[in-house]
Design a protein around this motif. Structure first.
Motif, mmCIF file in Angstrom:
data_model
loop_
_atom_site.group_PDB
_atom_site.id
_atom_site.type_symbol
_atom_site.label_atom_id
_atom_site.label_comp_id
_atom_site.label_asym_id
_atom_site.label_seq_id
_atom_site.Cartn_x
_atom_site.Cartn_y
_atom_site.Cartn_z
ATOM 1 N N GLU A 1 0.856 -1.117 -0.131
ATOM 2 C CA GLU A 1 0.038 -0.041 0.015
ATOM 3 C C GLU A 1 1.007 1.317 0.057
ATOM 4 O O GLU A 1 0.692 2.265 -0.865
ATOM 5 N N THR A 2 1.865 1.258 0.741
ATOM 6 C CA THR A 2 2.795 2.381 1.003
ATOM 7 C C THR A 2 3.585 2.554 -0.337
ATOM 8 O O THR A 2 3.926 3.477 -0.990
ATOM 9 N N LEU A 3 3.815 1.267 -0.966
ATOM 10 C CA LEU A 3 4.409 1.363 -2.395
ATOM 11 C C LEU A 3 3.728 1.963 -3.551
ATOM 12 O O LEU A 3 4.000 2.701 -4.236
ATOM 13 N N LEU A 4 2.405 1.655 -3.341
ATOM 14 C CA LEU A 4 1.371 1.875 -4.512
ATOM 15 C C LEU A 4 1.440 3.596 -4.190
ATOM 16 O O LEU A 4 1.337 4.385 -5.327
ATOM 17 N N ALA A 5 1.070 3.828 -3.048
ATOM 18 C CA ALA A 5 1.097 5.471 -2.737
ATOM 19 C C ALA A 5 2.286 6.114 -3.327
ATOM 20 O O ALA A 5 2.221 7.501 -3.795
ATOM 21 N N ALA A 6 3.388 5.598 -3.231
ATOM 22 C CA ALA A 6 4.554 6.380 -3.737
ATOM 23 C C ALA A 6 4.667 6.593 -5.143
ATOM 24 O O ALA A 6 5.163 7.390 -5.717
ATOM 25 N N PHE A 7 3.670 5.696 -5.996
ATOM 26 C CA PHE A 7 3.530 6.039 -7.623
ATOM 27 C C PHE A 7 2.112 6.855 -7.853
ATOM 28 O O PHE A 7 2.285 7.330 -8.871
ATOM 29 N N ARG A 8 1.417 6.739 -6.950
ATOM 30 C CA ARG A 8 0.076 7.338 -7.188
ATOM 31 C C ARG A 8 0.325 8.924 -7.380
ATOM 32 O O ARG A 8 0.717 9.791 -6.727
ATOM 33 N N GLY A 9 -0.488 9.274 -8.628
ATOM 34 C CA GLY A 9 -0.513 10.705 -8.989
ATOM 35 C C GLY A 9 0.728 11.217 -9.544
ATOM 36 O O GLY A 9 0.848 12.535 -10.087
ATOM 37 N N LYS A 10 1.872 10.304 -9.612
ATOM 38 C CA LYS A 10 2.936 10.888 -10.266
ATOM 39 C C LYS A 10 2.965 10.729 -11.664
ATOM 40 O O LYS A 10 2.337 10.156 -12.341
ATOM 41 N N ARG A 11 4.070 11.776 -12.188
ATOM 42 C CA ARG A 11 4.277 11.709 -13.505
ATOM 43 C C ARG A 11 4.597 10.463 -14.356
ATOM 44 O O ARG A 11 5.406 9.712 -13.946
ATOM 45 N N GLN A 12 4.159 10.555 -15.467
ATOM 46 C CA GLN A 12 4.310 9.397 -16.578
ATOM 47 C C GLN A 12 4.820 10.073 -17.715
ATOM 48 O O GLN A 12 4.310 10.758 -18.299
ATOM 49 N N SER A 13 5.975 9.483 -18.377
ATOM 50 C CA SER A 13 6.424 10.008 -19.559
ATOM 51 C C SER A 13 6.597 8.769 -20.329
ATOM 52 O O SER A 13 7.044 7.589 -20.077
#
Ligand SMILES: O=C(O)CCC(=O)C(=O)O
Ligand SMILES: [Fe+2]
Length: 156
Positions: A1-13
């Motif tokens: 869950e904390t790992l998913l949160a680290a990715f959530r809403g972050k930039r994708q290129s």
């Protein structure tokens, strides 16, 4: 869950790569050796031309293209987030003598509150925590020197 949160809403290129054929493939490099600088990379082959090599046990190993399948690459940031449990892999691209090659790479960023650091539940940190913005600068600088920025963050 904390790992998913680290990715959530972050930039994708994304990067679109096209490697034209070259009659002297041994004289050119498609992409020089590097480790990806974001959280996670998904790589899609647009054809079945080989070219991608990963570094393992001191040797380069080919990755067979599988059209329609993603190659999943662990980025340096994911290695830091998992405190080294997931390892990034050095890779490079060689060109083909006869066939062109096309790939699409999608990079997903990750960090914790603007900082690249291990998930707090993973115990003693094996890498220095660093601001996401500082990480980018360091990664680029290391890339230009053909080095791994992670090596400078490692706590020995
Ligand atoms: O084209 C490929 O196979 C790899 C591309 C790559 O390594 C990258 O974009 O970081
Ligand atoms: Fe890459």
């Amino acid at each position: 869950e904390t790992l998913l949160a680290a990715f959530r809403g972050k930039r994708q290129s994304k990067s679109l790569h096209r490697y034209p054929p070259c009659r002297h493939p041994e004289k050119v490099m498609g992409i020089a050796p590097h480790a990806d600088g974001f959280g996670l990379t998904l790589l899609l082959h647009g054809d079945d031309t080989p070219g991608l090599k990963i570094r393992r046990d001191g040797q380069w190993h080919p990755v067979q293209p599988l059209p329609g399948a993603f190659v999943v690459n662990i980025g340096e940031i994911l290695e830091v987030l998992t405190n080294g449990n997931y390892r990034t892999v050095l890779h490079r691209v060689l060109v083909d003598a006869k066939r062109s090659r096309a790939t699409v790479a999608m990079f997903k960023d990750a960090c914790i509150g603007g900082v690249v650091k291990r998930l707090p539940e993973l115990g003693k940190a094996r890498y220095e925590a660093i601001k996401r913005s500082e990480y980018s600068k360091g990664h680029l600088k290391a890339l230009n020197k053909g080095e791994r920025f992670l090596d400078t963050l490692e706590i020995r």
